[in-house]
Design an enzyme around this catalytic site. Structure first.
Site, short mmCIF file in Angstrom:
data_model
loop_
_atom_site.label_atom_id
_atom_site.label_comp_id
_atom_site.label_asym_id
_atom_site.label_seq_id
_atom_site.Cartn_x
_atom_site.Cartn_y
_atom_site.Cartn_z
N SER A 234 0.85 -1.20 0.00
CA SER A 234 0.00 0.00 0.00
C SER A 234 0.88 1.24 0.00
CB SER A 234 -0.96 -0.02 1.19
OG SER A 234 -0.25 0.03 2.40
N MET A 235 0.39 2.26 -0.69
CA MET A 235 1.19 3.48 -0.91
C MET A 235 0.38 4.72 -0.54
SD MET A 235 2.87 2.31 -4.57
CE MET A 235 1.29 2.44 -5.39
N GLY A 236 -0.41 4.63 0.54
CA GLY A 236 -1.17 5.77 1.01
C GLY A 236 -2.03 6.37 -0.09
N GLY A 239 -2.43 4.82 -3.69
CA GLY A 239 -3.08 3.54 -3.99
C GLY A 239 -2.27 2.36 -3.48
N GLY A 265 -4.77 1.15 6.33
CA GLY A 265 -4.11 -0.10 5.99
C GLY A 265 -4.78 -1.30 6.64
N ASP A 266 -5.27 -1.11 7.86
CA ASP A 266 -5.95 -2.20 8.55
C ASP A 266 -7.27 -2.55 7.84
OD1 ASP A 266 -3.89 -1.92 10.38
OD2 ASP A 266 -5.05 -0.58 11.66
N1 LIG Z 1 -5.26 10.10 1.54
C1 LIG Z 1 -5.79 9.02 0.96
N2 LIG Z 1 -6.71 9.16 -0.04
C2 LIG Z 1 -7.25 8.07 -0.63
N3 LIG Z 1 -6.96 6.80 -0.29
C3 LIG Z 1 -6.06 6.60 0.68
C4 LIG Z 1 -5.43 7.70 1.37
N4 LIG Z 1 -4.60 7.18 2.30
C5 LIG Z 1 -4.72 5.83 2.22
N5 LIG Z 1 -5.59 5.49 1.24
C6 LIG Z 1 -6.02 4.14 0.84
O1 LIG Z 1 -5.74 3.25 1.93
C7 LIG Z 1 -4.80 2.26 1.52
C8 LIG Z 1 -3.89 1.90 2.68
O2 LIG Z 1 -3.26 3.08 3.13
P1 LIG Z 1 -1.73 3.14 3.66
O3 LIG Z 1 -0.80 2.77 2.56
O4 LIG Z 1 -1.59 4.48 4.28
O5 LIG Z 1 -1.74 1.99 4.75
P2 LIG Z 1 -0.79 1.78 6.02
O6 LIG Z 1 0.42 2.63 5.91
O7 LIG Z 1 -0.61 0.32 6.19
O8 LIG Z 1 -1.75 2.35 7.17
P3 LIG Z 1 -1.98 1.87 8.69
O9 LIG Z 1 -1.02 0.76 8.96
O10 LIG Z 1 -1.71 3.11 9.48
O11 LIG Z 1 -3.39 1.46 8.78
C9 LIG Z 1 -4.09 2.85 0.31
O12 LIG Z 1 -3.58 1.84 -0.55
C10 LIG Z 1 -5.22 3.64 -0.35
O13 LIG Z 1 -6.07 2.81 -1.13
MG LIG Z 2 -0.15 -0.68 7.98
#
Ligand SMILES: Nc1ncnc2c1ncn2[C@@H]1O[C@H](COP(=O)(O)OP(=O)(O)OP(=O)(O)O)[C@@H](O)[C@H]1O
Ligand SMILES: [Mg+2]
Length: 327
Positions: A234-236, A239, A265-266
């Site tokens: 995942s890339m925030g 996507g 992410g969860d």
């Molecule tokens: N600002 C945003 N706008 C739209 N979609 C987002 C945004 N931030 C996260 N997402 C969606 O959520 C997914 C997971 O987010 P992210 O990559 O931040 O997970 P993470 O770093 O594992 O988070 P965490 O572990 O804190 O729950 C992304 O792949 C995307 O689809």
């Molecule tokens: Mg995470």
């Protein structure tokens, strides 16, 4: 609480936390401050995943390590969502992570309290009890979700121990952690891993500055670990890439009004498990997991909108096939 007998997913939550957000306009240290509001949410990664799965209607159990002094928020959440509770209740308090939010200066001060204390004997006894809890439910279970960090003093290979048991019991495993516990667990062969880009970069020991580098990193994990079927990075707000042994796809994020990005992410992890339970192919898995994340982003806690709304969001997710072969 009496656990419901036929849960398809068990989420292990070794290091849960209460998230307390206190809004203090004009906060100053060393003086008396008046808070405008305060809210507390039961949290921690495994609890968040269970909460989202339950919202989607998946019969889910949780095995958390909870302190006896402050279990009420967790128990209320589990009861409200009919999450079967296989938690271990330990002396002490579940840790509380306090966020002092100052809307006037636009900054946040964090104070993280300690959780229950463990010595070697109590860790060993907890692991044994958790292995028993997993084994007892194994007939109904299909997936074990291992997510989040470990409490201080826990061995870094504890997830590997759970994965080996899951293998023996015929359960599939999703792993979402970082650092040494991630590296140690990979060798045991989880079915599905969901690092975010920073976590994968730290594991591989090199930056992943763009999509091509991230895809290559995901493929490297697959190439070096025979047991892993899929890697999702995942890339925030950029996507996520979903990579199997013969396909890869970028799921573009949905444009939603973000209320809280904590736990996106969860929610994605929960969506990955829901997709696997429905035997979805890679593309529809990417759509559903992204829709889970988008549904959560619109809410402050680890909660999803109604399943029909999540499915409607999934239809809107744009996919880009990534067909470049590994180098
Ligand atoms: N600002 C945003 N706008 C739209 N979609 C987002 C945004 N931030 C996260 N997402 C969606 O959520 C997914 C997971 O987010 P992210 O990559 O931040 O997970 P993470 O770093 O594992 O988070 P965490 O572990 O804190 O729950 C992304 O792949 C995307 O689809
Ligand atoms: Mg995470």
């Amino acid at each position: 609480m009496t656990p419901s007998p036929r849960c398809r997913v068990l989420c292990v939550a070794l290091n849960p936390a209460i998230d307390q957000t206190i809004t203090v306009p004009g906060f100053q240290s060393g003086t008396v401050n008046r808070a405008a509001s305060s809210r507390q949410d039961a949290g921690g990664k495994g609890v968040n995943v269970a909460s989202c799965l339950a919202d989607y209607g998946v019969p889910t159990a949780v095995a958390a390590l909870l302190g006896r002094e402050n279990p009420a928020l967790f128990q209320t959440l589990f009861e409200a969502k009919q999450i079967a509770d296989y938690s271990l209740y330990l002396d002490g308090a579940t840790r509380t992570n306090i966020k002092l939010v100052d809307p006037e200066q636009g900054d946040t001060t964090d104070v993280n309290l300690p959780g229950p204390a463990f010595d070697a004997a109590s860790v060993e006894s907890c692991i044994a009890r958790l292995l028993t809890a997993i084994t007892k439910q194994a007939d109904a279970l299909e997936w074990l979700v291992l997510s989040g960090s470990l409490p201080p003093g826990w061995p870094v290979d504890v997830y590997a121990i759970f994965i080996r048991l899951a293998r023996e019991l015929g359960l599939r495993v999703l792993l979402d952690t970082s650092g040494a516990p991630f590296a140690a667990a990979l060798a045991a062969g989880p079915d599905l891993v969901k690092p975010n880009r920073d976590e994968l970069a730290a594991h591989l020991g090199r930056p992943l500055p763009d999509l091509a580098a991230t895809l290559a990193g995901a493929r490297e994990l697959l190439a070096t670990h025979a047991g892993i079927a899929r890697v999702v990075v995942s890339m925030g707000s950029e996507g996520a890439v979903f990579v199997s042994r013969d396909k890869a796809v970028l799921a573009q994020p949905l444009k939603v009004a973000v209320t809280s990005s904590v736990g996106a992410g969860d929610a994605m992890v929960a969506g990955l498990v829901a997709a696997a339970l429905a035997s979805l192919p890679l593309g529809n898995t990417a759509r559903l997991a992204t829709a889970f994340a988008a549904g959560k982003l619109q809410r402050p806690g680890p909660h999803l909108p109604a399943a029909a709304e999540v499915q409607a969001l999934a239809q809107q997710v744009g996919l880009v096939p990534l067909n470049n072969p590994p180098e």
